[in-house]
Design a protein around this motif. Structure first.
Motif, PDB file in Angstrom:
ATOM      1  N   LEU A 180       6.031  93.127  88.242  1.00 38.21           N
ATOM      2  CA  LEU A 180       4.585  93.341  88.193  1.00 38.21           C
ATOM      3  C   LEU A 180       4.050  93.845  89.521  1.00 38.21           C
ATOM      4  O   LEU A 180       3.180  94.719  89.550  1.00 38.21           O
ATOM      5  CB  LEU A 180       3.867  92.043  87.803  1.00 38.21           C
ATOM      6  N   GLU A 181       4.555  93.307  90.615  1.00 39.69           N
ATOM      7  CA  GLU A 181       4.099  93.775  91.934  1.00 39.69           C
ATOM      8  C   GLU A 181       4.393  95.260  92.115  1.00 39.69           C
ATOM      9  O   GLU A 181       3.613  95.972  92.730  1.00 39.69           O
ATOM     10  CB  GLU A 181       4.776  92.974  93.038  1.00 39.69           C
ATOM     11  N   GLU A 182       5.499  95.705  91.560  1.00 39.44           N
ATOM     12  CA  GLU A 182       5.894  97.105  91.691  1.00 39.44           C
ATOM     13  C   GLU A 182       5.095  98.017  90.761  1.00 39.44           C
ATOM     14  O   GLU A 182       4.609  99.067  91.170  1.00 39.44           O
ATOM     15  CB  GLU A 182       7.387  97.229  91.378  1.00 39.44           C
ATOM     16  N   SER A 183       4.946  97.612  89.490  1.00 36.86           N
ATOM     17  CA  SER A 183       4.345  98.495  88.487  1.00 36.86           C
ATOM     18  C   SER A 183       2.880  98.203  88.182  1.00 36.86           C
ATOM     19  O   SER A 183       2.122  99.115  87.869  1.00 36.86           O
ATOM     20  CB  SER A 183       5.139  98.395  87.180  1.00 36.86           C
ATOM     21  N   PHE A 184       2.489  96.934  88.214  1.00 36.23           N
ATOM     22  CA  PHE A 184       1.125  96.531  87.864  1.00 36.23           C
ATOM     23  C   PHE A 184       0.625  95.507  88.881  1.00 36.23           C
ATOM     24  O   PHE A 184       0.517  94.311  88.586  1.00 36.23           O
ATOM     25  CB  PHE A 184       1.098  95.925  86.447  1.00 36.23           C
ATOM     26  N   PRO A 185       0.323  95.937  90.084  1.00 36.08           N
ATOM     27  CA  PRO A 185      -0.021  94.982  91.156  1.00 36.08           C
ATOM     28  C   PRO A 185      -1.281  94.161  90.903  1.00 36.08           C
ATOM     29  O   PRO A 185      -1.469  93.126  91.519  1.00 36.08           O
ATOM     30  CB  PRO A 185      -0.179  95.870  92.386  1.00 36.08           C
ATOM     31  N   GLY A 186      -2.136  94.570  89.985  1.00 36.12           N
ATOM     32  CA  GLY A 186      -3.359  93.824  89.714  1.00 36.12           C
ATOM     33  C   GLY A 186      -3.173  92.650  88.776  1.00 36.12           C
ATOM     34  O   GLY A 186      -4.061  91.818  88.636  1.00 36.12           O
ATOM     35  N   VAL A 187      -2.015  92.554  88.120  1.00 34.45           N
ATOM     36  CA  VAL A 187      -1.773  91.483  87.150  1.00 34.45           C
ATOM     37  C   VAL A 187      -1.170  90.276  87.871  1.00 34.45           C
ATOM     38  O   VAL A 187      -0.190  90.393  88.593  1.00 34.45           O
ATOM     39  CB  VAL A 187      -0.834  91.964  86.023  1.00 34.45           C
ATOM     40  N   LYS A 188      -1.779  89.125  87.665  1.00 33.64           N
ATOM     41  CA  LYS A 188      -1.323  87.880  88.290  1.00 33.64           C
ATOM     42  C   LYS A 188      -0.628  86.998  87.255  1.00 33.64           C
ATOM     43  O   LYS A 188      -0.896  87.098  86.065  1.00 33.64           O
ATOM     44  CB  LYS A 188      -2.509  87.113  88.896  1.00 33.64           C
ATOM     45  N   ILE A 189       0.251  86.120  87.738  1.00 36.39           N
ATOM     46  CA  ILE A 189       0.974  85.193  86.867  1.00 36.39           C
ATOM     47  C   ILE A 189       0.590  83.768  87.246  1.00 36.39           C
ATOM     48  O   ILE A 189       0.558  83.421  88.422  1.00 36.39           O
ATOM     49  CB  ILE A 189       2.497  85.329  87.043  1.00 36.39           C
ATOM     50  N   GLY A 190       0.337  82.951  86.237  1.00 39.73           N
ATOM     51  CA  GLY A 190       0.095  81.534  86.458  1.00 39.73           C
ATOM     52  C   GLY A 190       1.220  80.732  85.829  1.00 39.73           C
ATOM     53  O   GLY A 190       1.557  80.939  84.680  1.00 39.73           O
ATOM     54  N   MET A 191       1.815  79.848  86.607  1.00 39.01           N
ATOM     55  CA  MET A 191       2.898  79.017  86.081  1.00 39.01           C
ATOM     56  C   MET A 191       2.767  77.650  86.720  1.00 39.01           C
ATOM     57  O   MET A 191       3.310  77.389  87.784  1.00 39.01           O
ATOM     58  CB  MET A 191       4.247  79.653  86.363  1.00 39.01           C
ATOM     59  N   GLN A 192       2.042  76.760  86.068  1.00 41.15           N
ATOM     60  CA  GLN A 192       1.727  75.464  86.639  1.00 41.15           C
ATOM     61  C   GLN A 192       2.943  74.600  86.897  1.00 41.15           C
ATOM     62  O   GLN A 192       2.964  73.832  87.854  1.00 41.15           O
ATOM     63  CB  GLN A 192       0.765  74.717  85.726  1.00 41.15           C
ATOM     64  N   THR A 193       3.958  74.700  86.075  1.00 37.50           N
ATOM     65  CA  THR A 193       5.128  73.834  86.241  1.00 37.50           C
ATOM     66  C   THR A 193       5.792  74.065  87.581  1.00 37.50           C
ATOM     67  O   THR A 193       6.163  73.122  88.274  1.00 37.50           O
ATOM     68  CB  THR A 193       6.134  74.079  85.106  1.00 37.50           C
ATOM     69  N   ILE A 194       5.948  75.311  87.991  1.00 38.09           N
ATOM     70  CA  ILE A 194       6.585  75.617  89.275  1.00 38.09           C
ATOM     71  C   ILE A 194       5.733  75.059  90.410  1.00 38.09           C
ATOM     72  O   ILE A 194       6.249  74.477  91.353  1.00 38.09           O
ATOM     73  CB  ILE A 194       6.791  77.133  89.441  1.00 38.09           C
ATOM     74  N   ASN A 223       5.506  95.774  78.921  1.00 38.32           N
ATOM     75  CA  ASN A 223       4.938  96.612  77.859  1.00 38.32           C
ATOM     76  C   ASN A 223       3.507  96.186  77.540  1.00 38.32           C
ATOM     77  O   ASN A 223       2.645  97.032  77.288  1.00 38.32           O
ATOM     78  CB  ASN A 223       5.798  96.556  76.597  1.00 38.32           C
ATOM     79  N   MET A 224       3.251  94.879  77.542  1.00 36.03           N
ATOM     80  CA  MET A 224       1.888  94.395  77.300  1.00 36.03           C
ATOM     81  C   MET A 224       0.937  94.922  78.374  1.00 36.03           C
ATOM     82  O   MET A 224      -0.183  95.343  78.070  1.00 36.03           O
ATOM     83  CB  MET A 224       1.858  92.861  77.296  1.00 36.03           C
ATOM     84  N   CYS A 225       1.376  94.886  79.607  1.00 35.48           N
ATOM     85  CA  CYS A 225       0.543  95.383  80.706  1.00 35.48           C
ATOM     86  C   CYS A 225       0.289  96.876  80.572  1.00 35.48           C
ATOM     87  O   CYS A 225      -0.812  97.355  80.843  1.00 35.48           O
ATOM     88  CB  CYS A 225       1.201  95.077  82.049  1.00 35.48           C
ATOM     89  N   ARG A 226       1.319  97.607  80.157  1.00 34.93           N
ATOM     90  CA  ARG A 226       1.172  99.054  79.989  1.00 34.93           C
ATOM     91  C   ARG A 226       0.227  99.363  78.828  1.00 34.93           C
ATOM     92  O   ARG A 226      -0.641 100.240  78.936  1.00 34.93           O
ATOM     93  CB  ARG A 226       2.540  99.695  79.729  1.00 34.93           C
ATOM     94  N   ASP A 227       0.372  98.634  77.714  1.00 34.26           N
ATOM     95  CA  ASP A 227      -0.421  98.904  76.518  1.00 34.26           C
ATOM     96  C   ASP A 227      -1.846  98.366  76.591  1.00 34.26           C
ATOM     97  O   ASP A 227      -2.721  98.818  75.847  1.00 34.26           O
ATOM     98  CB  ASP A 227       0.272  98.312  75.282  1.00 34.26           C
TER      99      ASP A 227
END
Length: 73
Positions: free
Chosen positions: A37-51, A7-11
């Motif tokens: 995100l890859e399906e609906s918002f391919p331009g948005v990236k995720i950062g997760m340092q712990t993984i 919803n944040m990405c859409r809004d």
């Protein structure tokens, strides 16, 4: 939480990056958000340092662990 981020990405169409969206051990949530995100918002990236840190640590442990005689041969 996945629905919240979608919803944040859409809004907010200028949103390009989400940093640490889940608790550090929530690999399931991370994978679900990533695929959504890859399906609906391919331009948005995720950062997760712990993984990233954990996967690097596992590789280092695997490389530096003692080897058995069978593995050496």
């Amino acid at each position: 939480m996945v629905e919240f981020y979608l919803n944040m990405c859409r809004d907010h169409p200028l949103l390009e990056y989400i940093e640490d969206p889940f608790f550090e051990n929530d690999n399931t949530g991370y994978k679900l958000l990533k695929s959504s995100l890859e399906e609906s918002f391919p331009g948005v990236k995720i950062g997760m340092q712990t993984i990233v840190r954990e996967s690097r640590l596992e590789k280092i442990i695997d490389i530096t662990r003692p080897m058995s005689a069978e593995e050496i041969e």
